[in-house]
Design a protein around this motif. Structure first.
Motif, PDB file in Angstrom:
ATOM      1  N   GLU A   1       0.814  -1.215   0.000  1.00  0.00           N
ATOM      2  CA  GLU A   1       0.000   0.000   0.000  1.00  0.00           C
ATOM      3  C   GLU A   1       0.848   1.266   0.000  1.00  0.00           C
ATOM      4  OE1 GLU A   1      -1.876  -1.443   3.378  1.00  0.00           O
ATOM      5  OE2 GLU A   1      -3.331  -2.622   2.271  1.00  0.00           O
TER       6      GLU A   1
ATOM      7  N   LEU B   1      -0.564   4.643  -1.382  1.00  0.00           N
ATOM      8  CA  LEU B   1      -1.450   5.507  -0.606  1.00  0.00           C
ATOM      9  C   LEU B   1      -0.646   6.437   0.296  1.00  0.00           C
ATOM     10  CD1 LEU B   1      -4.262   2.950   0.188  1.00  0.00           C
ATOM     11  CD2 LEU B   1      -4.491   5.001  -1.208  1.00  0.00           C
TER      12      LEU B   1
ATOM     13  N   LEU C   1       0.862   9.093  -1.985  1.00  0.00           N
ATOM     14  CA  LEU C   1      -0.189  10.013  -2.410  1.00  0.00           C
ATOM     15  C   LEU C   1      -0.408  11.096  -1.359  1.00  0.00           C
ATOM     16  CD1 LEU C   1      -2.597  10.919  -4.172  1.00  0.00           C
ATOM     17  CD2 LEU C   1      -3.998   9.283  -2.883  1.00  0.00           C
TER      18      LEU C   1
ATOM     19  N   SER D   1      -3.491   1.303  -6.994  1.00  0.00           N
ATOM     20  CA  SER D   1      -3.476   2.470  -7.882  1.00  0.00           C
ATOM     21  C   SER D   1      -4.890   3.007  -8.105  1.00  0.00           C
ATOM     22  CB  SER D   1      -2.831   2.117  -9.225  1.00  0.00           C
ATOM     23  OG  SER D   1      -1.469   1.785  -9.050  1.00  0.00           O
TER      24      SER D   1
ATOM     25  N   ALA E   1      -6.009   4.624  -4.822  1.00  0.00           N
ATOM     26  CA  ALA E   1      -5.340   5.920  -4.675  1.00  0.00           C
ATOM     27  C   ALA E   1      -5.954   6.955  -5.604  1.00  0.00           C
ATOM     28  CB  ALA E   1      -3.846   5.775  -4.945  1.00  0.00           C
TER      29      ALA E   1
END
Length: 204
Positions: A75, A78, A81, A145, A148
């Protein structure tokens, strides 16, 4: 590994989270921004209650790649991001507690709204129990993806100041320092438990 007091603080937070049982069976992942281009993140498959500094990998925020060739958390996208969206954020905690996991499924709407709890003031910027705290909930997806992308689309119109939930999965929360991220996590866990108890009692 370069001496970094915040990394020591994150390691201590990971051990605390492990003791709380909020990341069972090697679940969850934690990260720390190093600078505008890189962050430290937990290696995949590591027990969060017994991590060492060697269990953090240096990852490129733009590409999610670890230069070492080792495998960062699935992950990672995330975490990076959040760092791209909010330059002031330096630490991200992702946990799999029972409270967060169950409440994210019990709440059928697109967000969990908390109001009337004094503990709301544990969240930065909250001044009163009379205000409301909105925690978005995103449907789980094994395609990180794609997940996110949905979080990013939401953030284009609505800021994500503290956290979000992934339905049936867990909580992501963050802060400008490890201590703030840890306070947000502890405060939110208390609020989640209160809200679950309230709903259970009202349903009887």
């Amino acid at each position: 590994m370069t001496e970094n007091p915040q990394l020591h603080a994150l390691l201590a937070a990971c051990h605390w989270i492990g003791d709380k049982g909020w990341c069972p069976a090697t679940g969850g992942n934690m990260s720390l921004r190093l600078d505008g281009e890189q962050c430290w993140i937990t290696e995949s498959g590591k027990d969060k209650g017994s991590l060492s500094e060697q269990d953090f990998l240096l990852v490129e925020i733009a590409s999610n790649q670890a230069a070492s060739g080792r495998i960062p958390s699935a992950e990672t996208g995330l975490h990076t991001l959040i760092y791209r969206l909010y330059p002031q954020v330096t630490a991200v905690l992702h946990t799999h507690s029972v409270n967060a996991t169950v409440l994210s499924r019990v709440e059928k709407g697109a967000a969990l709204v908390l109001q009337g709890y004094e503990m709301q003031k544990s969240l930065s910027g909250q001044q009163s129990h009379l205000s409301s705290v909105t925690i978005p909930i995103f449907d789980n997806d094994q395609n990180i993806s794609a997940l996110a992308g949905r979080v990013a689309a939401y953030a284009e119109t609505t800021p994500l100041p503290y956290a979000f939930l992934v339905r049936g999965h867990g909580l992501y929360c963050w802060g400008t320092q490890v201590a703030e991220a840890r306070r947000h996590l502890e405060g939110l866990e208390f609020l989640f438990q209160c809200e679950l108890q309230r709903r259970l009692l009202e349903a009887q």
